[in-house]
Motif scaffolding. Sequence first.
Motif, short mmCIF file in Angstrom:
data_model
loop_
_atom_site.label_atom_id
_atom_site.label_comp_id
_atom_site.label_asym_id
_atom_site.label_seq_id
_atom_site.Cartn_x
_atom_site.Cartn_y
_atom_site.Cartn_z
N GLN A 23 -14.71 11.99 -5.37
CA GLN A 23 -13.42 12.61 -5.05
C GLN A 23 -12.35 12.17 -6.03
O GLN A 23 -11.51 12.96 -6.47
N GLY B 48 0.82 -1.22 0.00
CA GLY B 48 0.00 0.00 0.00
C GLY B 48 0.85 1.26 0.00
O GLY B 48 1.66 1.46 0.92
N GLU C 148 2.31 -1.24 -4.68
CA GLU C 148 1.14 -0.36 -4.84
C GLU C 148 0.40 -0.77 -6.10
O GLU C 148 0.98 -0.90 -7.17
N GLN C 149 -0.91 -0.93 -5.96
CA GLN C 149 -1.70 -1.40 -7.11
C GLN C 149 -1.86 -0.34 -8.19
O GLN C 149 -2.12 -0.65 -9.34
N ALA D 76 -5.62 7.20 -0.74
CA ALA D 76 -6.93 7.80 -0.94
C ALA D 76 -6.86 9.32 -0.89
O ALA D 76 -7.49 10.02 -1.68
N PRO E 7 -0.49 7.09 2.81
CA PRO E 7 0.30 7.69 3.89
C PRO E 7 0.89 6.64 4.86
O PRO E 7 2.06 6.74 5.23
N ALA E 8 0.08 5.64 5.24
CA ALA E 8 0.58 4.66 6.21
C ALA E 8 1.70 3.80 5.61
O ALA E 8 2.75 3.60 6.24
N HIS F 74 -2.23 18.53 5.25
CA HIS F 74 -2.07 17.23 4.58
C HIS F 74 -1.01 17.34 3.48
O HIS F 74 -0.17 16.46 3.31
N GLY G 267 -7.90 8.59 10.45
CA GLY G 267 -7.59 9.82 9.69
C GLY G 267 -6.19 9.79 9.12
O GLY G 267 -5.34 8.96 9.48
N ALA G 268 -5.94 10.75 8.20
CA ALA G 268 -4.71 10.73 7.42
C ALA G 268 -3.46 11.02 8.27
O ALA G 268 -2.42 10.39 8.08
N PHE H 218 -1.16 -6.99 -4.33
CA PHE H 218 -0.84 -8.03 -3.34
C PHE H 218 -1.99 -9.03 -3.30
O PHE H 218 -3.15 -8.66 -3.14
N ASP I 237 -5.50 3.02 7.86
CA ASP I 237 -6.96 2.87 7.81
C ASP I 237 -7.44 1.43 7.76
O ASP I 237 -8.55 1.13 8.19
#
Length: 450
Positions: free
Chosen positions: A141, A10, A33-34, A41, A13-14, A60, A291-292, A86, A285
């Motif tokens: 979005q 992924g 990362e896909q 997001a 941010p995380a 952000h 949250g981000a 993955f 998440d």
Amino acid sequence: MCDAPVLVIGGGPAGVAAAVSLAESDHRVVLVEQRDRLGGAIHRQPANRDIVHSLHGRHHTRNWRALNERLSAVQGKIRILYNSVFLGADDTGHALIEDRALGRTLSAKAAGLLVAVGAIEHIEPFEGWQLPGVMTAGGAQLMLKETGRFVPGRTLVVGSGPLIFAVAAQLASAGAPPVALVERGTPWRAPGAAFRLLASRSTFAETMRYGSIILRKRIPYKTGTGIVRAEASGSVLLVEVTSDTGRIARYEVDNLVISNGLRSNQIGLPRTSESSVYPILHAGDCREILGADAAIEDGAFAARKLVALLKGAPTPSPSHELEKARKLQAALRKLTSLDHSELVGDPIICRCEGMKRSDLLKLGNGRSAFETRLVGRFGTGPCQGRFCRASVNRITGISAEELSGRNHQEQRWPLRPVSIASLCSVTPFQTEFEQEPILLQPANAVSSKR
Ligand SMILES: Cc1cc2nc3c(=O)[nH]c(=O)nc-3n(C[C@H](O)[C@H](O)[C@H](O)COP(=O)(O)OP(=O)(O)OC[C@H]3O[C@@H](n4cnc5c(N)ncnc54)[C@H](O)[C@@H]3O)c2cc1C
């Protein structure tokens, strides 16, 4: 430097925070990362360099820029696999990753696994939510962030949670103000929760910014009002909403944007393990909606924990920031009635298979999760229950874990649908690092201008 790489799944941010922290601790990392860019997001990248957006709060943007700078500083220790999905990992460190660009599957052996695949959007089904013109707030979005534009026509935003508030303001900023924002909760009935927002300066500032756009653009904001149904009439959608006091309103629109918040997403993921031989951790998440800002913190924390587990050292305690984020999320839930839900009529529950509430009831009482999947076909489509599990749980009491088969198998491979051709060409993954430079964000990805 440690030999076997750690696999981080992924590029949000995380995942990026985890990959960077691991590399800074001298671990080699393969980041999967896909999509074809990092960002996840919140920092979804525009489709081309001409599109510049500033849809979210400035802090952000600053956080993401800082993360990118740290990422450039550890080039050579991180290899990023883009367009790669993955598919799963076993308990001994073997993982399968589908390389979608080349249509083949890679098998990799890692020292540890850190999964940060993000949340799923939660939608409370209603009659008509499958119609053309209806889209989730995340979908809206995504369109705004990638193209800078939205579908022409009248748009209604309906649901609960902070995301609809943000999306209504973001649509207005992009020149497509919704005809109304309809929120099921009644925020002013929870002044204590509203007061708690003040504890986070950045969240408070972001809320004020969205609020001022909604006021300035004179977008009608209805609270205590939920959607009843939507139906197609020619090329338009007729949407009926009703308030807590029973007042009914009808809208004729071209687009309907819906959301009932975000949910953590552990469907099919390998279970976490604190073994020092092959630790598996979840972050961001997908583990817990915080949250981000907290996702960055959580990714870094998971990386520190993984390093400690690999060394056999005592694991660190979670940071105080995560606890603060948890309290903030609880306040947001209270403000926007995210926990409240009601099903009206006979809506489609499983969109993959087109199965309705009545199909689920027809199965009869006492059906096991296994029968509900195999006979009823709930939770067996391409989304593997990500969208229907909460409704199935509400109607039958079968838990999300049971529906996703967790009681029958430890893990559920593959995590995502994969072609047999790709599976037939499993290739061992070479983890040389210095051969390929890491691909950083395009210059406009961190711009704060509109
Ligand atoms: C639709 C949506 C809209 C949001 N809007 C806002 C907003 O306006 N303001 C705000 O402050 N916060 C917003 N958030 C919350 C914020 O985006 C998250 O808190 C933050 O991005 C979480 O970071 P993460 O890294 O945990 O997950 P994500 O940012 O979701 O990143 C997960 C990454 O994993 C990748 N991935 C998923 N599955 C796989 C797989 N099997 N293989 C490989 N890669 C995979 C995804 O492509 C993605 O890049 C939004 C979240 C969502 C879901």
